[in-house]
Design an enzyme around this catalytic site. Structure first.
Site, PDB file in Angstrom:
ATOM      1  N   ASP A 282       1.098  -1.128   0.174  1.00  0.00           N
ATOM      2  CA  ASP A 282       0.004  -0.117   0.012  1.00  0.00           C
ATOM      3  C   ASP A 282       0.919   1.271   0.142  1.00  0.00           C
ATOM      4  OD1 ASP A 282      -1.647  -2.152   0.757  1.00  0.00           O
ATOM      5  OD2 ASP A 282      -2.975  -0.929   2.018  1.00  0.00           O
TER       6      ASP A 282
ATOM      7  N   LYS B  64      -7.119   3.230  -2.946  1.00  0.00           N
ATOM      8  CA  LYS B  64      -7.502   3.167  -1.391  1.00  0.00           C
ATOM      9  C   LYS B  64      -7.713   4.740  -0.671  1.00  0.00           C
ATOM     10  CE  LYS B  64      -5.008   1.911   2.875  1.00  0.00           C
ATOM     11  NZ  LYS B  64      -3.797   1.316   3.336  1.00  0.00           N
TER      12      LYS B  64
ATOM     13  N   LYS C 117     -10.252   0.143  -1.872  1.00  0.00           N
ATOM     14  CA  LYS C 117     -10.146  -0.255  -0.210  1.00  0.00           C
ATOM     15  C   LYS C 117     -10.502   0.950   0.672  1.00  0.00           C
ATOM     16  CE  LYS C 117      -6.795  -1.448   3.210  1.00  0.00           C
ATOM     17  NZ  LYS C 117      -5.204  -1.751   3.448  1.00  0.00           N
TER      18      LYS C 117
END
Length: 258
Positions: free
Chosen positions: A102, A165, A199
């Site tokens: 990430d 995300k 996400k």
């Protein structure tokens, strides 16, 4: 099973169970690994700092859940625009054995009207990842405006992100349903739902929260879309709430972990 319980069970299996605190220790990360294994199924992944990956890999293997993926973070949490450092951190995360990375998008550069650095950073980090999943954190609560949030999402997708995300969880405003809708609309409108996931992270704390987010994904991208290859919740306290909603009392669990 009630609709809320069904959503709770679904959400549990889509969780990236997370600890990204300054006081994290190997013991805390091992406890997180234990929490990822529940009586009703495992979380999709855990999300931890890179230095804890070897200990987590060992703990997950020893408890019989090697399929729980290990996500880690790079260029975190500030989203600086130094591509070289972001790529070096990403390569190091891969070398540690991360299954997923990430990375924080250089959102301040985008606010300053520099689109190129974000595109290049994501592109080079994806190249460093190879087949490893790359999720890109755009920091919606700092971008704030729909035009910027959608532009960041588009840049990430065009540069090769596997997931977009919302947030690091380290700024005042993290995931919100409003921001989530904007990002899901980009995935839909670009026609990339088969290859790009979403996400939300930070602020998803209850089964009701998770149910609302999943309902939105079902509405915009179809009821089958939000599986663990396309949808994750970045959260920590959410797990306890989901287990309570599901009325899980796992005799083998460590009571201190809840």
């Amino acid at each position: 099973m009630s609709d809320l319980k069904a959503a709770a069970l679904r959400a549990l299996k889509l969780m990236d169970l997370t600890t990204l605190n300054d006081d994290d220790t190997t013991e805390k990360v091992v406890a997180l690994c234990h929490d990822a294994k529940t009586a009703v199924g495992n979380t999709a992944a855990i999300c931890i700092y890179p230095r804890f990956i070897p200990a987590a890999k060992k703990a997950l293997r020893e408890q019989g859940t090697p399929e729980v993926r290990i996500a880690t973070v790079t260029n975190f949490p500030h989203g600086n625009d130094d591509i070289e450092i972001a790529v070096a951190e990403t390569k190091a995360a891969v070398a540690y054995g991360a299954d997923e990375v990430d990375v924080v998008f250089p959102y301040r550069a985008l606010i300053a009207d520099n689109e190129e650095v974000g595109f290049e950073l994501v592109k080079q980090c994806k190249a460093a990842c190879g087949d490893i999943t790359l999720k890109v954190i755009i920091e919606t609560g700092e971008l704030k405006e729909e035009a910027l949030i959608k532009k960041a999402s588009q840049i990430c997708i065009e540069a090769g992100a596997d997931f977009i995300k919302t947030s690091t969880g380290k700024v005042p405003v993290n995931a919100t349903p409003e921001y989530a809708r904007m990002m899901l609309e980009v995935i839909r409108d670009m026609g990339v739902a088969k290859t790009v996931g979403f996400k939300p992270a930070g602020g998803v704390r209850t089964a009701e929260d998770a149910q609302a987010y999943l309902a939105m994904a079902d509405e915009l991208l179809g009821a089958e879309w939000a599986d663990n290859m396309h949808y994750r919740f970045g959260a920590s306290s959410l797990l306890t709430n989901l287990l309570n909603t599901l009325e899980v009392t796992d005799e083998t669990a460590d009571p201190a972990a809840y």
